[in-house]
Design a protein around this motif. Sequence first.
Motif, PDB file in Angstrom:
ATOM      1  N   ASP A 102     -11.821 -10.643 -24.437  1.00 30.82           N
ATOM      2  CA  ASP A 102     -11.453  -9.567 -23.531  1.00 30.82           C
ATOM      3  C   ASP A 102      -9.939  -9.444 -23.445  1.00 30.82           C
ATOM      4  O   ASP A 102      -9.218 -10.445 -23.431  1.00 30.82           O
ATOM      5  N   ALA A 103      -9.437  -8.228 -23.409  1.00 33.02           N
ATOM      6  CA  ALA A 103      -8.005  -7.978 -23.287  1.00 33.02           C
ATOM      7  C   ALA A 103      -7.769  -7.026 -22.132  1.00 33.02           C
ATOM      8  O   ALA A 103      -8.644  -6.262 -21.733  1.00 33.02           O
ATOM      9  N   PHE A 104      -6.551  -7.079 -21.582  1.00 28.04           N
ATOM     10  CA  PHE A 104      -6.189  -6.230 -20.454  1.00 28.04           C
ATOM     11  C   PHE A 104      -5.204  -5.161 -20.920  1.00 28.04           C
ATOM     12  O   PHE A 104      -4.280  -5.442 -21.681  1.00 28.04           O
ATOM     13  N   VAL A 105      -5.412  -3.936 -20.456  1.00 24.90           N
ATOM     14  CA  VAL A 105      -4.563  -2.800 -20.801  1.00 24.90           C
ATOM     15  C   VAL A 105      -4.071  -2.177 -19.501  1.00 24.90           C
ATOM     16  O   VAL A 105      -4.826  -2.096 -18.527  1.00 24.90           O
ATOM     17  N   SER A 106      -2.817  -1.743 -19.497  1.00 26.19           N
ATOM     18  CA  SER A 106      -2.224  -1.177 -18.285  1.00 26.19           C
ATOM     19  C   SER A 106      -1.643   0.196 -18.563  1.00 26.19           C
ATOM     20  O   SER A 106      -1.301   0.527 -19.708  1.00 26.19           O
ATOM     21  N   ALA A 107      -1.527   0.991 -17.510  1.00 24.40           N
ATOM     22  CA  ALA A 107      -0.927   2.323 -17.611  1.00 24.40           C
ATOM     23  C   ALA A 107      -0.371   2.700 -16.246  1.00 24.40           C
ATOM     24  O   ALA A 107      -0.894   2.293 -15.207  1.00 24.40           O
ATOM     25  N   TRP A 108       0.707   3.505 -16.270  1.00 25.84           N
ATOM     26  CA  TRP A 108       1.332   3.992 -15.039  1.00 25.84           C
ATOM     27  C   TRP A 108       0.886   5.419 -14.772  1.00 25.84           C
ATOM     28  O   TRP A 108       0.718   6.201 -15.699  1.00 25.84           O
ATOM     29  N   LEU A 109       0.716   5.762 -13.500  1.00 21.10           N
ATOM     30  CA  LEU A 109       0.435   7.126 -13.076  1.00 21.10           C
ATOM     31  C   LEU A 109       1.499   7.550 -12.073  1.00 21.10           C
ATOM     32  O   LEU A 109       1.932   6.749 -11.234  1.00 21.10           O
ATOM     33  N   THR A 110       1.906   8.802 -12.155  1.00 20.05           N
ATOM     34  CA  THR A 110       2.905   9.321 -11.241  1.00 20.05           C
ATOM     35  C   THR A 110       2.249   9.694  -9.910  1.00 20.05           C
ATOM     36  O   THR A 110       1.030   9.894  -9.838  1.00 20.05           O
ATOM     37  N   PRO A 111       3.040   9.807  -8.848  1.00 18.07           N
ATOM     38  CA  PRO A 111       2.464  10.239  -7.560  1.00 18.07           C
ATOM     39  C   PRO A 111       1.781  11.597  -7.655  1.00 18.07           C
ATOM     40  O   PRO A 111       0.757  11.820  -6.992  1.00 18.07           O
ATOM     41  N   ASP A 112       2.328  12.504  -8.482  1.00 17.36           N
ATOM     42  CA  ASP A 112       1.696  13.819  -8.627  1.00 17.36           C
ATOM     43  C   ASP A 112       0.315  13.699  -9.257  1.00 17.36           C
ATOM     44  O   ASP A 112      -0.617  14.426  -8.883  1.00 17.36           O
ATOM     45  N   GLN A 113       0.155  12.795 -10.235  1.00 17.02           N
ATOM     46  CA  GLN A 113      -1.156  12.604 -10.861  1.00 17.02           C
ATOM     47  C   GLN A 113      -2.169  12.064  -9.855  1.00 17.02           C
ATOM     48  O   GLN A 113      -3.316  12.516  -9.810  1.00 17.02           O
ATOM     49  N   VAL A 114      -1.747  11.089  -9.055  1.00 19.13           N
ATOM     50  CA  VAL A 114      -2.660  10.535  -8.046  1.00 19.13           C
ATOM     51  C   VAL A 114      -3.016  11.606  -7.020  1.00 19.13           C
ATOM     52  O   VAL A 114      -4.171  11.755  -6.618  1.00 19.13           O
ATOM     53  N   ALA A 115      -1.999  12.376  -6.599  1.00 14.55           N
ATOM     54  CA  ALA A 115      -2.241  13.415  -5.591  1.00 14.55           C
ATOM     55  C   ALA A 115      -3.141  14.520  -6.111  1.00 14.55           C
ATOM     56  O   ALA A 115      -3.811  15.199  -5.328  1.00 14.55           O
ATOM     57  N   SER A 116      -3.191  14.702  -7.433  1.00 19.26           N
ATOM     58  CA  SER A 116      -4.058  15.739  -8.003  1.00 19.26           C
ATOM     59  C   SER A 116      -5.513  15.295  -8.107  1.00 19.26           C
ATOM     60  O   SER A 116      -6.368  16.072  -8.527  1.00 19.26           O
ATOM     61  N   GLY A 117      -5.782  14.029  -7.754  1.00 17.54           N
ATOM     62  CA  GLY A 117      -7.164  13.537  -7.791  1.00 17.54           C
ATOM     63  C   GLY A 117      -7.489  12.729  -9.022  1.00 17.54           C
ATOM     64  O   GLY A 117      -8.670  12.526  -9.332  1.00 17.54           O
ATOM     65  N   ALA A 118      -6.473  12.220  -9.742  1.00 18.43           N
ATOM     66  CA  ALA A 118      -6.730  11.451 -10.961  1.00 18.43           C
ATOM     67  C   ALA A 118      -7.295  10.070 -10.668  1.00 18.43           C
ATOM     68  O   ALA A 118      -7.847   9.428 -11.565  1.00 18.43           O
ATOM     69  N   LEU A 119      -7.163   9.580  -9.428  1.00 19.39           N
ATOM     70  CA  LEU A 119      -7.673   8.264  -9.056  1.00 19.39           C
ATOM     71  C   LEU A 119      -8.465   8.373  -7.762  1.00 19.39           C
ATOM     72  O   LEU A 119      -8.205   9.241  -6.919  1.00 19.39           O
ATOM     73  N   ALA A 144       0.843  -1.204   0.000  1.00 20.06           N
ATOM     74  CA  ALA A 144       0.000   0.000   0.000  1.00 20.06           C
ATOM     75  C   ALA A 144       0.873   1.247   0.000  1.00 20.06           C
ATOM     76  O   ALA A 144       2.040   1.228   0.404  1.00 20.06           O
ATOM     77  N   HIS A 145       0.291   2.337  -0.478  1.00 20.30           N
ATOM     78  CA  HIS A 145       0.970   3.637  -0.482  1.00 20.30           C
ATOM     79  C   HIS A 145      -0.084   4.708  -0.228  1.00 20.30           C
ATOM     80  O   HIS A 145      -1.196   4.631  -0.752  1.00 20.30           O
ATOM     81  N   THR A 146       0.267   5.710   0.577  1.00 18.52           N
ATOM     82  CA  THR A 146      -0.671   6.779   0.919  1.00 18.52           C
ATOM     83  C   THR A 146      -0.267   8.065   0.207  1.00 18.52           C
ATOM     84  O   THR A 146       0.910   8.435   0.204  1.00 18.52           O
ATOM     85  N   TYR A 147      -1.251   8.734  -0.384  1.00 16.81           N
ATOM     86  CA  TYR A 147      -1.019   9.957  -1.160  1.00 16.81           C
ATOM     87  C   TYR A 147      -1.753  11.111  -0.480  1.00 16.81           C
ATOM     88  O   TYR A 147      -2.889  10.949  -0.003  1.00 16.81           O
ATOM     89  N   ALA A 148      -1.120  12.264  -0.464  1.00 13.92           N
ATOM     90  CA  ALA A 148      -1.741  13.477   0.077  1.00 13.92           C
ATOM     91  C   ALA A 148      -2.561  14.140  -1.017  1.00 13.92           C
ATOM     92  O   ALA A 148      -2.060  14.402  -2.112  1.00 13.92           O
ATOM     93  N   LEU A 149      -3.834  14.416  -0.746  1.00 12.64           N
ATOM     94  CA  LEU A 149      -4.744  14.998  -1.725  1.00 12.64           C
ATOM     95  C   LEU A 149      -4.963  16.475  -1.425  1.00 12.64           C
ATOM     96  O   LEU A 149      -4.695  16.940  -0.310  1.00 12.64           O
ATOM     97  N   PRO A 150      -5.463  17.234  -2.397  1.00 11.49           N
ATOM     98  CA  PRO A 150      -5.786  18.646  -2.138  1.00 11.49           C
ATOM     99  C   PRO A 150      -6.802  18.768  -1.007  1.00 11.49           C
ATOM    100  O   PRO A 150      -7.715  17.961  -0.876  1.00 11.49           O
ATOM    101  N   GLY A 151      -6.645  19.792  -0.195  1.00  8.97           N
ATOM    102  CA  GLY A 151      -7.571  20.020   0.904  1.00  8.97           C
ATOM    103  C   GLY A 151      -7.222  19.280   2.177  1.00  8.97           C
ATOM    104  O   GLY A 151      -7.995  19.291   3.135  1.00  8.97           O
ATOM    105  N   GLY A 152      -6.070  18.600   2.189  1.00 16.35           N
ATOM    106  CA  GLY A 152      -5.654  17.899   3.396  1.00 16.35           C
ATOM    107  C   GLY A 152      -6.120  16.464   3.491  1.00 16.35           C
ATOM    108  O   GLY A 152      -5.777  15.769   4.461  1.00 16.35           O
ATOM    109  N   ASP A 153      -6.908  15.959   2.534  1.00 18.26           N
ATOM    110  CA  ASP A 153      -7.351  14.568   2.575  1.00 18.26           C
ATOM    111  C   ASP A 153      -6.195  13.651   2.178  1.00 18.26           C
ATOM    112  O   ASP A 153      -5.207  14.069   1.577  1.00 18.26           O
ATOM    113  N   ARG A 154      -6.362  12.358   2.494  1.00 18.50           N
ATOM    114  CA  ARG A 154      -5.357  11.363   2.164  1.00 18.50           C
ATOM    115  C   ARG A 154      -6.039  10.179   1.505  1.00 18.50           C
ATOM    116  O   ARG A 154      -7.168   9.814   1.847  1.00 18.50           O
TER     117      ARG A 154
END
Length: 663
Positions: A194-211, A130-140
Amino acid sequence: MLGDPIQLQDIAAGGWFREVHRLVGGLTLHEYRRQEHAAERHALEVWRTGDHDQALRLLADRGRVHAVETADEARSQILTAWDELRRDRWPDTHDLVDQLVVLAARNADVDALNTGAQQIRRAAGELGTAHTYALPGGDRLTLAIGDAVRVRANDYRSRRGQGPDLLNGYRAVVSEIAEDGRIKITWRTRGADDAFVSAWLTPDQVASGALSLGYAMTIAASQGMTCDTSLLYGHDANAFAAYPGLTRGKRANHLWLPLAVIENETTQARLGAARTEKERLERVVDAFARFLGQSQPDAMVSDLLHEPPAPVPVPSQNRTVDRRAALARSVSTTARRAAPEQRREYRLTDEQEQQLADMKEERELARVSPWTRRPYGDRSDQELTRLIAVSPINARREERAAAEAAETERLLLEQISADKARGETRGRREVAPIYPLLDRADEQLAVARAEQARETAAAVHAATADEHLSQLAAADSKGRIALRLAGTSRKEHRQLKQEATQQRGAGWRDAADARVAASRAVEEAWTILRTSPHAAVLGATERQAPDIDTLAARLTEMRETRVPDRVRQIDTSDQKKISRAHGQAAQARKNAAMHRAIATDARTEKALRARIAEHHPSLHQSEAQARVEIRQAQEAPAARISPQASSYRPPLPRGRSGPSQRR
C-alpha cells in the motif's frame, strides 16, 4: 452485459436492462462470495426472491437488525457502534475509511451522522487545526486535520502535469491545513504494498463542494464498495436501496430501524407503545417489510404505450446445490416458490400414478430412500463416476493450497518472532535507510539557515551604509566654510561618501550571494529526498523545491509522522498477510473436506444403485428411467430455442445517424 435490476434504480424510466434480461432469458448469478457468514448469504438469497419479511427475520435472528424507538436513538446507536468498532479494530483513519462505512438513504441523515462522528473524534482529541468553509446555499463545512473526507468532483490533474488525479468517490484523510485555507488530503492506493498519495485543494475548490466529510455516505455513493463492516440507517430506503446497503460488508452488515417513523400512525394508535424489545423488533420488521413490498421496479417508456412482449422460452439454469445449503433454505421461501400462481402444475396420468405406487412399494421392501431425496440420487451413472474420479483430485489440490498457505503463515510468524527477538520489525528495517537521507537533508537545511542569517546580516549592513550615505548626501550642498565648521572638509566628505557607497554595494553583493547559496542548499536537500527510492513515502514528489521554512516543516513531518506511519503500515501489512494466509488455509481445508465428502456420497450412491440393481432390478430400472425422463424434460426447451438463438442477427439501421467512424 452485467447488471442487477434489484439494486439502485435509475431516475425516471430506466428499466431497459431488466426488460432485456426478461426477454432474452438472461443468465442469473446465484452464489454470494462477498459475505463471509452463511446466514447472511442465505438471507440475501431469500431477499432476491422478493420475500423481504423472511429475509429480515433471518437477519434479525443473527442480531443484524436493531429496532429502536426514534430516529435520533437510531443515529445515536449507529454512532456508538461506529465509535466502538473503530477504537477496537481500526484506530488508524486510513484503515477506518477502508473497512467501516456508515450508510443512509437521505442526504440529511448522512449529514447528521457525519457531524456526529466528527464531534466524537473532536471530543476524543483526535482532530487538529480546523478551518470553516462557506458552501453554496449558505451552508458551512468545518474540516480539521485528521478528518475523514470524501472527494465529490473529478479533477484530472495528471493531464495538466499537476500531480495525481482526484476522482469522485475517493475517501481520504485531511493531513494538513494551511493558514490561507488550502487543505491537503492523503489517501491510500491498493497494490502489492500500500502507498499513500497526497494532493492540495484550494479554499475555492472546497467551497465549491469538492469535499465533504467521509465518515458516512449515501447508499447510492457506496454502490460497488466492499468493506469489512457496514452500518445502515434504514429509514426511507426502499427495497432497491436497502439491498446494496445490506451487502457492502464482508464480515457484518447491520440495519437500524426506528419504529416511530417506519410504522404507520394507524398501527401505532391501535397497538400503542412497544412493551418489550422483542415486540418492538417484531413490529419494526413487519412495518419495514410492508414498506419494502411497496417498491416498484423500474418502468420503461414503452410500457406506457403497449403491453410488454412475452419472453421467449428459455432452459432452466441447472446448478449443483450443496444438500446442507438446500436443507437450510426456509420453509416459507420454498412454499412460496412452489405456489400455484408462480409455477405451472403438472398432473400425472393414471399410469404414472400406478407406476409411482409400485415403485414406492418395492422401495419399502428394499428399505431405501427415494432417489429424489438421496444425495446425488439425481445424477447419472456417468456423473457419479466423474465425481468419484475428480473429487479426490480436487481435494488434494485444495490440501496443497492449504499447506502452501500454512507454510506462508509459518514463515511470516517466524520472521516476526526473529525480528522481535532482535528488537526490530520489518517496518523499522525497511525505513532504516531513510534516516541517513533525512540527516543529509538536515545538514543542507542547516547550511541554508546559515546562509539565510548571513543574507540578513549583509542586508542590515547595506541598509546602514545606505542610511549613512543619505546623511552624507544631505551635506553635498554645503560650502567649504560650513564643512569646516562641521569638522570636516570637501575631500574628507568625498572619501566618506565613497566608503559608504562601497560598503552598501558590498552588503548588497553579500546578501545576493547568501540568498543564492541558501537556495542552492535547499535545492540540494530537496534533490536528496526527491531522487531517493523513498520519495513517495516521504511525500517528496514535487519537482519544485519548497522555501526554507516549508522545507523545515516538511522534514519534521517526514521524521515524526511519515516514517513512523510507514513503519506501522508495513508491520500492519505483515499482520494482514498472516491473517489472509490463515484464512486461505482454513478455507482450503474446508474445500478439501467438501470434495472428499462429495466423493464419499457419490461412492455410497453408486454402491446403493448396484445393490438395488442386483436385488430389486425393477426398482433400479424405474429409477434410471425417471432420471432419464427428467433430463430429457430439462434439455427439451434448450433444443427448441437453439435454432432461433443461432440465427439471430441484430436489425440493420434504416439510415445513417450519428458521426461516421474513420478507419
